[in-house]
Motif scaffolding. Structure first.
Motif, short mmCIF file in Angstrom:
data_model
loop_
_atom_site.label_atom_id
_atom_site.label_comp_id
_atom_site.label_asym_id
_atom_site.label_seq_id
_atom_site.Cartn_x
_atom_site.Cartn_y
_atom_site.Cartn_z
N LEU A 166 -6.38 -8.59 5.34
CA LEU A 166 -6.74 -8.56 3.92
C LEU A 166 -8.23 -8.32 3.68
N LEU A 167 -9.05 -8.53 4.71
CA LEU A 167 -10.50 -8.49 4.50
C LEU A 167 -11.00 -7.16 3.93
N PRO A 168 -10.54 -6.00 4.42
CA PRO A 168 -11.02 -4.75 3.83
C PRO A 168 -10.72 -4.64 2.34
N PHE A 169 -9.61 -5.19 1.89
CA PHE A 169 -9.26 -5.15 0.47
C PHE A 169 -10.09 -6.17 -0.31
N LEU A 170 -10.33 -7.34 0.28
CA LEU A 170 -11.13 -8.36 -0.38
C LEU A 170 -12.56 -7.88 -0.63
N PHE A 171 -13.10 -7.12 0.32
CA PHE A 171 -14.47 -6.62 0.19
C PHE A 171 -14.54 -5.26 -0.49
N GLY A 172 -13.38 -4.76 -0.91
CA GLY A 172 -13.36 -3.49 -1.65
C GLY A 172 -13.86 -2.31 -0.85
N LEU A 173 -13.59 -2.29 0.45
CA LEU A 173 -14.08 -1.21 1.32
C LEU A 173 -13.27 0.06 1.10
N PRO A 174 -13.91 1.22 1.26
CA PRO A 174 -13.15 2.48 1.17
C PRO A 174 -12.21 2.63 2.35
N VAL B 125 -3.03 -6.41 -6.10
CA VAL B 125 -1.66 -6.82 -5.80
C VAL B 125 -1.52 -7.13 -4.31
N ILE B 126 -2.12 -6.28 -3.48
CA ILE B 126 -2.09 -6.52 -2.03
C ILE B 126 -2.74 -7.85 -1.70
N ILE B 127 -3.90 -8.13 -2.30
CA ILE B 127 -4.62 -9.38 -2.03
C ILE B 127 -3.79 -10.58 -2.47
N ALA B 128 -3.24 -10.50 -3.69
CA ALA B 128 -2.47 -11.62 -4.22
C ALA B 128 -1.24 -11.92 -3.37
N LEU B 129 -0.50 -10.88 -3.04
CA LEU B 129 0.71 -11.09 -2.23
C LEU B 129 0.35 -11.50 -0.80
N GLY B 130 -0.74 -10.95 -0.29
CA GLY B 130 -1.16 -11.30 1.07
C GLY B 130 -1.57 -12.75 1.19
N ILE B 131 -2.38 -13.22 0.22
CA ILE B 131 -2.81 -14.62 0.26
C ILE B 131 -1.61 -15.55 0.06
N ALA B 132 -0.72 -15.17 -0.84
CA ALA B 132 0.49 -15.98 -1.05
C ALA B 132 1.30 -16.06 0.25
N ASN B 133 1.38 -14.95 0.97
CA ASN B 133 2.11 -14.95 2.23
C ASN B 133 1.44 -15.83 3.26
N VAL B 134 0.11 -15.73 3.37
CA VAL B 134 -0.62 -16.52 4.36
C VAL B 134 -0.40 -18.01 4.13
N LEU B 135 -0.50 -18.43 2.87
CA LEU B 135 -0.38 -19.86 2.58
C LEU B 135 1.08 -20.33 2.69
N ALA B 136 1.99 -19.59 2.07
CA ALA B 136 3.39 -20.03 2.04
C ALA B 136 4.06 -19.89 3.41
N ALA C 238 0.83 -1.20 0.00
CA ALA C 238 0.00 0.00 0.00
C ALA C 238 0.87 1.25 0.00
N GLY C 239 1.97 1.20 0.77
CA GLY C 239 2.87 2.34 0.80
C GLY C 239 3.53 2.62 -0.54
N ALA C 240 3.71 1.55 -1.32
CA ALA C 240 4.31 1.71 -2.64
C ALA C 240 3.30 2.17 -3.68
N GLY C 241 2.01 2.28 -3.27
CA GLY C 241 0.99 2.80 -4.17
C GLY C 241 0.47 1.80 -5.18
N LEU C 242 0.62 0.51 -4.92
CA LEU C 242 0.13 -0.50 -5.85
C LEU C 242 -1.34 -0.80 -5.60
N SER C 243 -1.96 -1.52 -6.51
CA SER C 243 -3.41 -1.74 -6.46
C SER C 243 -3.80 -2.72 -5.36
N SER C 244 -5.10 -2.72 -5.03
CA SER C 244 -5.63 -3.63 -4.02
C SER C 244 -5.45 -5.08 -4.43
#
Length: 240
Positions: A176-184, A58-69, A50-56
């Motif tokens: 990750l939940l706020p990003f998964l649900f697309g919350l403001p 990307v955050i979701i994909a990297l977050g889920i990969a982190n949780v599983l791996a 998020a600090g790097a200004g990337l999209s939600s």
């Protein structure tokens, strides 16, 4: 008389049932460790991306990969570490069994010293040494406890690993939940949710503590919040 939480009955049947099936170490440490680490590492991903200004996404994909791996990695590490403890206990048991066969008098002297330090003396001590040394299994177990500090209940590596992975997965998904649900304002909500998770973990572990739930919750919140703040500051370094 009303029993306090954690109290138990003292009839002969209840006493025998508890001693026949001791609870052992349990999995509280594995759950708390996995939960806090899951929250912190996932929040680190969220803060950094998020600090790097990337999209939600990307955050979701990297977050889920982190949780599983990372969750699997922690579970595997816990499995290996717990299994190493179990293997070491078996090694020490074989040593004690060999020493009892080869040096029975020396082991009886060690047994006597262990019991003496438990408060026995005189005829009671002599009788206890004679009685226990007639039962090889009880003799070995008492030596393991008195000489090496090993518990009488062996840990279960696979159960410990599953406890760590489940806690990591459950707590790690929360940021990750706020990003998964697309919350403001998803990052702010993710931060709040992560801090609430730390407090909830602390309040949960107070069931096995003398500290009140709110104090245990605040303590874990302070520890986890500090780790989350470090993750955020590191992520902010990459802000574009």
């Amino acid at each position: 008389m009303t029993q306090s939480p954690g109290d138990h009955g003292h009839s002969q049947a209840e006493i025998e049932a508890r001693i026949d099936a001791p609870a052992g170490r349990g999995y509280l440490r594995d759950i708390v460790y996995g939960g806090i680490d899951g929250s912190v590492t996932t929040f680190a991903i969220v803060a950094g991306v998020a600090g790097a200004g990337l999209s939600s996404w990307v955050i979701i994909a990297l977050g889920i990969a982190n949780v599983l791996a990372d969750g699997f990695s922690m579970a595997a590490g816990n499995y290996s570490g717990t299994k190493a403890e179990l293997d070491d206990a078996r090694r020490l048991r074989e040593i004690e069994e060999r020493h009892i066969r080869k040096y029975p008098e020396g082991e009886r002297n060690e047994l006597r010293e262990i019991l003496r330090r438990k408060g026995l003396s005189g005829d009671a001590l002599d009788g206890a040494v004679d009685q226990i040394s007639q039962n090889r299994e009880q003799w070995v177990q008492l030596m393991l406890e008195g000489e090496y500090g090993l518990a009488s209940v062996d840990p279960h590596p696979l159960k410990a690993a599953w406890a760590t992975f489940a806690a990591f997965l459950a707590a790690g998904m929360i940021p990750l939940l706020p990003f998964l649900f697309g919350l403001p304002d998803a990052f702010r909500l993710s931060t709040i949710a992560t801090l609430i998770t730390f407090f909830a973990i602390g309040a949960y572990k107070s069931k096995w503590s003398l500290a009140p739930w709110w104090r245990s919750g605040l303590e874990t919140l302070l520890i986890g919040g500090t780790a989350a703040a470090i993750a955020y500051l590191v992520g902010a370094l990459f802000e574009t």
